[in-house]
Design a protein around this motif. Structure first.
Motif, mmCIF file in Angstrom:
data_model
loop_
_atom_site.group_PDB
_atom_site.id
_atom_site.type_symbol
_atom_site.label_atom_id
_atom_site.label_comp_id
_atom_site.label_asym_id
_atom_site.label_seq_id
_atom_site.Cartn_x
_atom_site.Cartn_y
_atom_site.Cartn_z
ATOM 1 N N PRO A 64 67.949 49.232 76.089
ATOM 2 C CA PRO A 64 67.908 50.688 75.906
ATOM 3 C C PRO A 64 66.828 51.015 74.879
ATOM 4 O O PRO A 64 66.775 50.388 73.815
ATOM 5 C CB PRO A 64 69.293 51.031 75.356
ATOM 6 N N LEU A 65 65.959 51.950 75.199
ATOM 7 C CA LEU A 65 64.822 52.213 74.311
ATOM 8 C C LEU A 65 65.211 53.113 73.156
ATOM 9 O O LEU A 65 66.086 53.965 73.281
ATOM 10 C CB LEU A 65 63.698 52.886 75.109
ATOM 11 N N HIS A 66 64.557 52.913 72.022
ATOM 12 C CA HIS A 66 64.758 53.865 70.925
ATOM 13 C C HIS A 66 63.862 55.085 71.155
ATOM 14 O O HIS A 66 63.012 55.079 72.059
ATOM 15 C CB HIS A 66 64.561 53.204 69.555
ATOM 16 N N GLN A 101 60.023 54.816 71.628
ATOM 17 C CA GLN A 101 59.716 54.032 72.826
ATOM 18 C C GLN A 101 59.934 54.892 74.069
ATOM 19 O O GLN A 101 59.142 54.846 75.014
ATOM 20 C CB GLN A 101 60.640 52.806 72.909
ATOM 21 N N VAL A 133 53.489 49.795 65.017
ATOM 22 C CA VAL A 133 53.457 48.744 63.995
ATOM 23 C C VAL A 133 54.007 47.434 64.587
ATOM 24 O O VAL A 133 54.673 47.450 65.620
ATOM 25 C CB VAL A 133 54.268 49.140 62.732
ATOM 26 N N THR A 134 53.722 46.318 63.950
ATOM 27 C CA THR A 134 54.199 45.028 64.457
ATOM 28 C C THR A 134 55.728 45.055 64.538
ATOM 29 O O THR A 134 56.395 45.479 63.605
ATOM 30 C CB THR A 134 53.774 43.871 63.539
ATOM 31 N N GLY A 135 56.256 44.615 65.668
ATOM 32 C CA GLY A 135 57.703 44.580 65.828
ATOM 33 C C GLY A 135 58.318 45.922 66.168
ATOM 34 O O GLY A 135 59.522 46.120 66.057
ATOM 35 N N GLY A 194 58.264 47.233 69.167
ATOM 36 C CA GLY A 194 58.755 47.239 70.545
ATOM 37 C C GLY A 194 57.728 47.684 71.567
ATOM 38 O O GLY A 194 58.076 48.237 72.600
ATOM 39 N N LYS A 195 56.457 47.380 71.318
ATOM 40 C CA LYS A 195 55.413 47.731 72.282
ATOM 41 C C LYS A 195 55.616 46.959 73.590
ATOM 42 O O LYS A 195 55.502 47.520 74.672
ATOM 43 C CB LYS A 195 54.024 47.418 71.712
ATOM 44 N N GLU A 248 58.229 45.798 74.940
ATOM 45 C CA GLU A 248 59.332 46.359 75.734
ATOM 46 C C GLU A 248 58.854 47.602 76.506
ATOM 47 O O GLU A 248 59.234 47.808 77.656
ATOM 48 C CB GLU A 248 60.507 46.690 74.806
ATOM 49 N N GLN A 276 65.334 48.783 65.577
ATOM 50 C CA GLN A 276 66.612 48.677 64.866
ATOM 51 C C GLN A 276 66.475 48.888 63.362
ATOM 52 O O GLN A 276 67.171 48.265 62.562
ATOM 53 C CB GLN A 276 67.275 47.330 65.165
ATOM 54 N N ARG A 286 64.519 47.867 61.241
ATOM 55 C CA ARG A 286 64.150 46.750 60.363
ATOM 56 C C ARG A 286 63.005 47.186 59.468
ATOM 57 O O ARG A 286 62.045 47.791 59.928
ATOM 58 C CB ARG A 286 63.724 45.542 61.197
ATOM 59 N N ASP A 326 56.713 35.556 67.730
ATOM 60 C CA ASP A 326 57.914 36.202 67.237
ATOM 61 C C ASP A 326 58.838 35.103 66.741
ATOM 62 O O ASP A 326 59.518 34.455 67.520
ATOM 63 C CB ASP A 326 58.555 36.986 68.401
HETATM 64 P P1 ADP Z 1 55.804 44.449 69.405
HETATM 65 O O1 ADP Z 1 55.250 44.108 70.758
HETATM 66 O O2 ADP Z 1 55.548 45.864 69.009
HETATM 67 O O3 ADP Z 1 55.454 43.493 68.306
HETATM 68 P P2 ADP Z 1 58.282 43.640 70.623
HETATM 69 O O4 ADP Z 1 58.297 44.409 71.903
HETATM 70 O O5 ADP Z 1 57.958 42.209 70.651
HETATM 71 O O6 ADP Z 1 57.391 44.395 69.540
HETATM 72 O O7 ADP Z 1 59.716 43.865 69.936
HETATM 73 C C1 ADP Z 1 60.111 43.163 68.774
HETATM 74 C C2 ADP Z 1 61.522 42.635 68.994
HETATM 75 O O8 ADP Z 1 62.440 43.699 69.165
HETATM 76 C C3 ADP Z 1 61.643 41.774 70.236
HETATM 77 O O9 ADP Z 1 62.510 40.713 69.948
HETATM 78 C C4 ADP Z 1 62.238 42.711 71.259
HETATM 79 O O10 ADP Z 1 62.987 42.017 72.215
HETATM 80 C C5 ADP Z 1 63.114 43.621 70.417
HETATM 81 N N1 ADP Z 1 63.222 44.976 70.957
HETATM 82 C C6 ADP Z 1 62.240 45.756 71.452
HETATM 83 N N2 ADP Z 1 62.708 46.964 71.813
HETATM 84 C C7 ADP Z 1 64.018 46.969 71.554
HETATM 85 C C8 ADP Z 1 65.074 47.937 71.696
HETATM 86 N N3 ADP Z 1 64.852 49.161 72.191
HETATM 87 N N4 ADP Z 1 66.316 47.573 71.306
HETATM 88 C C9 ADP Z 1 66.550 46.345 70.804
HETATM 89 N N5 ADP Z 1 65.623 45.400 70.642
HETATM 90 C C10 ADP Z 1 64.366 45.691 71.000
#
Ligand code: ADP
Ligand code: ZN
Length: 745
Positions: A212-214, A217, A241-243, A245-246, A248, A398, A400, A561
């Motif tokens: 589920p997207l935030h 996203q 930013v890093t982490g 959820g790009k 996703e 989340q 973080r 990651d």
């Molecule tokens: P980025 O590409 O921006 O560095 P990621 O897509 O790798 O970020 O996401 C970082 C982490 O968060 C991954 O482990 C991913 O599975 C998780 N994540 C991404 N979107 C969500 C979401 N909506 N809910 C929970 N976890 C998520």
């Protein structure tokens, strides 16, 4: 009168600015289609040509007929050809060469000298692989009974529907007699089938489901999805930013495209093409994925290419050359880490896959998503000018937190590991968490210096110092691979006391071992990852917790990651600032931000220790404070003052050769001609140089460059084109024109 034969236009992969006309003899009519390769007479040679299409008439008096047709299926579509024509014109590169670059290496025709000295051309290169398969025959009855093992084999064949010979072998061991018997009894049928070499090597991945997207996203996805529904071109910058959820967002945007029957092209930096990333795509989509990167053999690459051309792959993930993937019905093109300089090819056709993604996306009416935590200054500027639609993910998933960064001021020539970093490493080890220590320099010492005459050891072929590698017992040139036994003696004065200057990852590993004798260390740089699969093995050691500290060069900065990494140490934050390149600050900011982003990606907050001599430098300070806004503001001010992109367009002439005099003369003649043509055209182009390249000698070649800067791209291109039609180049000197150069070293 005999009816005249049809005429076709053919591009030839040579450095020629024109295409050629040929006749199609009666025997080849119907097979000489656009997109096929033909063997053509050229002077007294036979060459491969690419058929561009029919032409009505030709003003050439005596046309020659083509010799044969080399393909049964077209290699490119008319729309792809339109794209290649654009590429040829923009990068001022012959169309035949563009097509040769775009096709997979395995497909290209090989020529060899025949016995009489004539050139013989062989169709082929790589061939398709064939394998034996077994199928059950329905309704076969027999009174004679096969043996027990044969019955077991039969059961598996019936259960599977069809199965390859190697797979049967892996289950039953040798079973040829049984198969022969089953065939004789009419219970199974053998057939040969074309198979594709599998770059995934049957790696099994657990399927996952969309998260589920935030909020941010979701906004980003909705916007991209709306474009996909309209099937029109729309360029985006996904700035997260890093982490945040790009990835996703990419995955769900691709799902949306797939659901509507459209395909997806995903470009990532070579270095990020790890099993980790491809695994995420496999987990989400299962099959139908093709991957293209430099680690593939020519055969694997050729097979992936054919799978794509035949519509058997719907998602293509690859490094820069994947922009030429023969994928139809493209709905979305994603360029992850769009700021990476590895999207730019540095020789031959010097294209930038990031820029071409926008061009191809326009032709395909596709959505184009450029994603980055640290976009190129030019990309962010384009988004601010609304030439790209800006989608932002300002927070980590989340909630973080971003890692806490501590800047530690270092003294020049002091210890490599500061007391705060040493203490933090010890504490992390105690908590049974993982650390990353980053140093963007491989080798042991940076270089060796003679204590007698004071001269550093340099490469005889290149104007650079040699890097001391202790394990290999060599001083090594990182540009041409020249190596001498080390420490050795000084080539200038035969002195025998050579002292080590600076530090590389190899020495850092040794120092960390002394500092933390119980820690399990891993080192990742191009010395430890040269073997096939070694990259993946090192990463999995990090993932399964069998390592405590990962030491590495920029190879570890990106895309990984590691949820258990809570500490990141940067040994020398200004390592990349010293480059004589206007992008040095940008690269430093990007690299540091990426490295900082490796910390605290799991549930435990991360912490970073950045060691720098100048803690006030703006790129370092901005990265440490997560102050993107501040960095881009300052950098844009600097670019505007100095007239660099995005406030100008650049092109560079790289002039090189074995004779220093020849190169100097050619460089001066080139600059003079450019000045003269600039006057004729009355265009606004600044001509800088000729100047010696920062690395003046490389692999024995002397190098000079001329940099062109222009506020208008059109002015720049008019000047370059006119130069091309007028220039006379000394045969012993090479001139390469680089449009939108990235590497000015
Ligand atoms: P980025 O590409 O921006 O560095 P990621 O897509 O790798 O970020 O996401 C970082 C982490 O968060 C991954 O482990 C991913 O599975 C998780 N994540 C991404 N979107 C969500 C979401 N909506 N809910 C929970 N976890 C998520
Ligand atoms: Zn060298």
């Amino acid at each position: 009168m005999t009816p005249s034969l049809p005429i076709i236009e053919v591009a030839i992969p040579l450095y020629l600015d024109r295409t050629f006309h040929y006749l199609v003899p009666e025997s080849l009519q119907g097979s000489a289609e656009t997109g096929h390769r033909a063997l053509v007479p050229f002077g007294n040679r036979k060459l491969t040509g690419y058929i561009l299409g029919p032409v009505a008439t030709s003003d050439v008096a005596t046309l020659k007929p083509i010799i044969s047709i080399l393909d049964s299926e077209p290699l490119w579509t008319p729309r792809e050809l339109e794209f290649y024509r654009w590429v040829a014109s923009y990068y001022q590169h012959p169309l035949g060469e563009v097509l040769r670059t775009a096709l997979p290496a395995g497909i290209n025709i090989q020529t060899r000298k025949g016995t009489g000295g004539e050139t013989e051309t062989l169709a082929g290169g790589k061939t398709a692989l064939r394998e034996k398969y077994y199928l059950p025959l329905a309704g076969a009855t027999t009174s004679r009974q096969p043996g027990a093992k044969a019955l077991a084999v039969l059961a598996v064949i019936q259960e599977q529907g069809d199965i390859s010979a190697p797979e049967l072998r892996s289950r039953f061991g040798a079973c040829i007699p049984q198969l022969k018997r089953l065939t004789e009894l009419g219970l199974v049928r053998e057939l040969e089938r074309e198979v594709y070499r599998d770059p995934f090597k049957k790696q099994l991945v657990n399927r996952d489901t969309p998260r589920p997207l935030h909020g941010h996203q979701k906004q980003a996805l909705d916007s991209i999805a709306a474009t996909l529904d309209r099937q029109e071109f729309a360029p985006y910058l996904l700035y997260g930013v890093t982490g945040s959820g790009k990835t996703e967002v990419y995955l769900q945007a691709i799902s949306h495209a797939r659901a509507a029957g459209m395909n997806a092209l995903v470009l990532v930096p070579e270095i990020a093409l790890t099993p980790q990333l491809t695994g995420r795509f496999q987990a989400r989509f299962g099959g139908g994925i093709a991957i293209l990167h430099s680690g593939l053999s020519d055969g694997e690459r050729y097979d992936e290419w054919r799978r794509i051309r035949r519509g058997l792959a719907h998602i293509v993930i690859g490094a820069r050359s994947a922009i030429f993937a023969p994928l139809d019905s493209i709905g979305i093109i994603i360029v992850d880490e769009e700021h990476e300089s590895s999207f730019k090819q540095s020789d031959g056709l010097r294209y930038n896959a990031r820029d071409l993604a926008l061009v191809r996306g326009r032709l395909e009416h596709a959505a184009v998503v450029l994603g980055s935590a640290t976009p190129a200054v030019t990309t962010l500027y384009a988004a601010r000018q609304e030439r790209l639609q800006l989608l932002e993910l300002p927070e980590r998933v989340q909630g973080r937190p971003m890692p806490l960064v501590q800047l530690v001021e270092m003294k020049k020539g002091g210890d490599a590991i500061s007391p705060p970093l040493a203490a933090a490493l010890a504490a992390t080890l105690e908590e049974h968490r993982q650390s990353i220590v980053f140093l963007n320099r491989r080798g042991y010492a940076t270089f060796l210096v003679c204590s007698d005459c004071g001269k550093p050891l340099t490469c005889p072929n290149c104007s650079v110092t040699l890097t001391y590698h202790r394990q290999r017992g060599e001083s090594l040139c990182h540009y041409c691979d020249y190596a001498v036994p080390a420490p050795g003696t000084c080539p200038s004065c035969n002195g025998t006391t050579l002292s080590e200057l600076g530090i590389g990852t190899e020495k850092l590993e040794q120092q960390l071992k002394e500092l933390q004798p119980t820690a399990r260390l891993l080192r990742m740089d191009s010395d430890t990852t040269s073997g096939k699969g070694s990259h993946g093995r090192l990463l999995s050691k990090m993932n399964d917790g069998s390592a405590d500290i990962l030491i590495g060069t920029q190879m570890i900065a990106k895309g990984h990651d590691f949820p258990e990494v809570t500490l990141v140490g940067v040994v020398n934050a200004e390592a990349s600032l010293g480059m004589p390149d206007f992008r040095a600050a940008e690269r430093t900011y990007q690299l540091l931000s990426q490295v900082i982003g490796r910390a605290g990606r799991g549930t435990i907050p991360g912490r970073v220790i950045l060691q720098a001599v100048d803690t006030e430098q703006y790129a370092i300070k901005a990265a440490a404070h997560h102050d993107a806004e501040g960095f881009y503001r300052q950098e844009l001010e600097f670019r505007q003052e100095a007239g660099y992109p995005p406030f100008s367009h650049l092109a560079a002439y790289a002039i090189s050769g074995l004779s220093e005099q020849g190169v100097t003369a050619q460089a001066e003649a080139t600059a003079r001609l450019l000045m003269q043509l600039k006057g004729e055209l009355k265009v606004r182009v600044e001509i800088l140089g000729p100047a010696p390249a920062p690395i003046y000698r490389l692999r024995n070649r002397f190098r000079r460059q001329i940099l062109l800067k222009a506020p208008s791209r059109n002015d720049l291109h008019r000047l370059l084109s006119l130069w091309r039609s007028r220039a006379k180049v000394d045969a012993n000197v090479r001139i390469a024109v680089d449009i939108d150069p990235v590497d000015l070293m």
